[in-house]
Scaffold this motif. Structure first.
Motif, PDB file in Angstrom:
ATOM      1  N   GLY A   1      46.934   5.066  -5.582  1.00  0.00           N
ATOM      2  CA  GLY A   1      47.833   5.059  -4.177  1.00  0.00           C
ATOM      3  C   GLY A   1      49.427   5.635  -4.001  1.00  0.00           C
ATOM      4  O   GLY A   1      49.598   4.565  -3.000  1.00  0.00           O
ATOM      5  N   TYR A   2      50.123   5.721  -4.961  1.00  0.00           N
ATOM      6  CA  TYR A   2      51.148   5.063  -5.004  1.00  0.00           C
ATOM      7  C   TYR A   2      52.155   5.991  -4.796  1.00  0.00           C
ATOM      8  O   TYR A   2      52.666   7.261  -6.333  1.00  0.00           O
ATOM      9  CB  TYR A   2      52.212   4.430  -5.245  1.00  0.00           C
ATOM     10  N   PHE A   3      52.483   7.416  -3.863  1.00  0.00           N
ATOM     11  CA  PHE A   3      52.273   8.689  -3.844  1.00  0.00           C
ATOM     12  C   PHE A   3      53.922   8.667  -3.752  1.00  0.00           C
ATOM     13  O   PHE A   3      54.900   9.943  -3.952  1.00  0.00           O
ATOM     14  CB  PHE A   3      51.777   9.336  -2.756  1.00  0.00           C
ATOM     15  N   LYS A   4      55.203   7.739  -3.439  1.00  0.00           N
ATOM     16  CA  LYS A   4      55.778   8.060  -3.354  1.00  0.00           C
ATOM     17  C   LYS A   4      56.966   7.076  -4.289  1.00  0.00           C
ATOM     18  O   LYS A   4      57.960   6.595  -3.724  1.00  0.00           O
ATOM     19  CB  LYS A   4      56.400   7.608  -1.389  1.00  0.00           C
ATOM     20  N   THR A   5      56.234   6.985  -4.904  1.00  0.00           N
ATOM     21  CA  THR A   5      55.974   5.711  -6.576  1.00  0.00           C
ATOM     22  C   THR A   5      58.605   6.905  -7.002  1.00  0.00           C
ATOM     23  O   THR A   5      58.085   7.898  -7.451  1.00  0.00           O
ATOM     24  CB  THR A   5      56.108   5.758  -7.082  1.00  0.00           C
TER      25      THR A   5
ATOM     26  N   VAL B   1      33.662   4.265  -0.499  1.00  0.00           N
ATOM     27  CA  VAL B   1      35.437   4.099  -0.358  1.00  0.00           C
ATOM     28  C   VAL B   1      35.507   3.690   1.162  1.00  0.00           C
ATOM     29  O   VAL B   1      34.326   4.148   1.903  1.00  0.00           O
ATOM     30  CB  VAL B   1      35.315   6.131  -0.258  1.00  0.00           C
ATOM     31  N   ASP B   2      35.885   2.791   1.495  1.00  0.00           N
ATOM     32  CA  ASP B   2      36.465   2.085   2.407  1.00  0.00           C
ATOM     33  C   ASP B   2      37.474   2.819   3.049  1.00  0.00           C
ATOM     34  O   ASP B   2      39.309   2.506   2.207  1.00  0.00           O
ATOM     35  CB  ASP B   2      36.470   0.585   2.096  1.00  0.00           C
ATOM     36  N   SER B   3      37.867   3.753   3.872  1.00  0.00           N
ATOM     37  CA  SER B   3      38.551   4.530   4.470  1.00  0.00           C
ATOM     38  C   SER B   3      39.912   3.970   5.108  1.00  0.00           C
ATOM     39  O   SER B   3      40.806   3.958   4.984  1.00  0.00           O
ATOM     40  CB  SER B   3      38.330   4.578   5.526  1.00  0.00           C
TER      41      SER B   3
ATOM     42  N   PHE C   1      43.831   3.948  -1.594  1.00  0.00           N
ATOM     43  CA  PHE C   1      43.558   5.182  -2.093  1.00  0.00           C
ATOM     44  C   PHE C   1      43.377   5.275  -3.995  1.00  0.00           C
ATOM     45  O   PHE C   1      44.517   5.110  -4.268  1.00  0.00           O
ATOM     46  CB  PHE C   1      44.168   6.602  -2.034  1.00  0.00           C
ATOM     47  N   SER C   2      42.237   5.171  -4.397  1.00  0.00           N
ATOM     48  CA  SER C   2      42.191   4.847  -5.989  1.00  0.00           C
ATOM     49  C   SER C   2      41.272   6.476  -6.072  1.00  0.00           C
ATOM     50  O   SER C   2      40.389   6.467  -6.277  1.00  0.00           O
ATOM     51  CB  SER C   2      41.215   3.797  -6.218  1.00  0.00           C
ATOM     52  N   GLN C   3      41.892   7.316  -7.810  1.00  0.00           N
ATOM     53  CA  GLN C   3      41.137   8.507  -7.648  1.00  0.00           C
ATOM     54  C   GLN C   3      39.916   8.265  -8.464  1.00  0.00           C
ATOM     55  O   GLN C   3      39.022   8.271  -8.477  1.00  0.00           O
ATOM     56  CB  GLN C   3      42.132   9.482  -9.035  1.00  0.00           C
ATOM     57  N   GLN C   4      39.381   6.610  -9.235  1.00  0.00           N
ATOM     58  CA  GLN C   4      38.819   6.775 -10.491  1.00  0.00           C
ATOM     59  C   GLN C   4      37.139   6.227  -9.169  1.00  0.00           C
ATOM     60  O   GLN C   4      36.931   6.768  -9.619  1.00  0.00           O
ATOM     61  CB  GLN C   4      39.053   5.347 -11.130  1.00  0.00           C
ATOM     62  N   LYS C   5      38.281   5.545  -7.813  1.00  0.00           N
ATOM     63  CA  LYS C   5      37.330   5.073  -6.809  1.00  0.00           C
ATOM     64  C   LYS C   5      35.680   6.733  -6.155  1.00  0.00           C
ATOM     65  O   LYS C   5      35.484   6.710  -6.623  1.00  0.00           O
ATOM     66  CB  LYS C   5      37.213   4.485  -5.433  1.00  0.00           C
TER      67      LYS C   5
ATOM     68  N   ASP D   1      32.131   7.661  -7.306  1.00  0.00           N
ATOM     69  CA  ASP D   1      31.861   8.035  -5.771  1.00  0.00           C
ATOM     70  C   ASP D   1      30.410   9.330  -5.565  1.00  0.00           C
ATOM     71  O   ASP D   1      29.871  10.114  -5.319  1.00  0.00           O
ATOM     72  CB  ASP D   1      31.874   8.151  -4.792  1.00  0.00           C
ATOM     73  N   ALA D   2      31.929  10.674  -6.884  1.00  0.00           N
ATOM     74  CA  ALA D   2      31.293  11.718  -6.652  1.00  0.00           C
ATOM     75  C   ALA D   2      30.714  12.477  -8.051  1.00  0.00           C
ATOM     76  O   ALA D   2      29.738  12.551  -7.730  1.00  0.00           O
ATOM     77  CB  ALA D   2      32.423  12.295  -7.244  1.00  0.00           C
TER      78      ALA D   2
END
Length: 108
Positions: free
Chosen positions: A9-13, A67-69, A73-77, A81-82
Motif C-alpha cells: 500500500g505504499y505507492f509513493k515510497t 477486503v475492507d475498503s 492496501f495489501s496485494q497478499q489480501k 480473496d481471489a
C-alpha cells in the motif's frame, strides 16, 4: 524493496542510500533512507467476469471477499480473496474459473 512497499500500500515510497567504505578496517556500511509516503487504502473494489454466474451464487461467493475498503492496501489480501473466490466457484461447477490479474488504479 520498491515492490515490497507497493504490495503493502505504499505507492509513493522514496529510497536513498549512502555507502561508507572503511578500507583500513575492510568494511562497508550501507545505509538506506526510506520515506514511505502516504499509505493507500482500497477505496472501491470491483470484481469482474461473473456475468455467467447465477445471481444467488454470485452474491454468495462475493460475501467471501473480506477486503475492507477503508483498510490499507495489501496485494497478499487480494490474492488470498481471489484464491477463495476461485475455489468457491470451482466447487460450484465453474471448473474453469481462474484469477487473471489485479488492476490497481491510484487516485491522486
Amino acid at each position: 524493496m520498491k515492490e515490497y512497499y507497493e504490495a503493502n500500500g505504499y505507492f509513493k515510497t522514496k529510497f536513498s542510500y549512502k555507502i561508507d567504505i572503511d578500507t583500513s578496517a575492510g568494511t562497508i556500511i550501507l545505509k538506506y533512507k526510506i520515506n514511505e509516503g502516504p499509505v493507500s487504502k482500497y477505496g472501491e473494489l470491483n470484481v469482474r467476469g461473473l456475468r455467467r454466474v447465477p445471481e444467488p451464487l454470485r452474491t454468495e461467493v462475493l460475501k467471501g471477499i473480506k477486503v475492507d475498503s477503508s483498510s490499507r492496501f495489501s496485494q497478499q489480501k487480494i490474492l488470498s480473496d481471489a484464491a477463495y473466490l476461485t475455489s468457491d466457484l470451482n466447487n460450484n461447477g465453474f471448473i474453469e474459473a481462474r484469477f487473471d490479474s489485479t488492476l490497481v488504479l491510484k487516485d491522486t
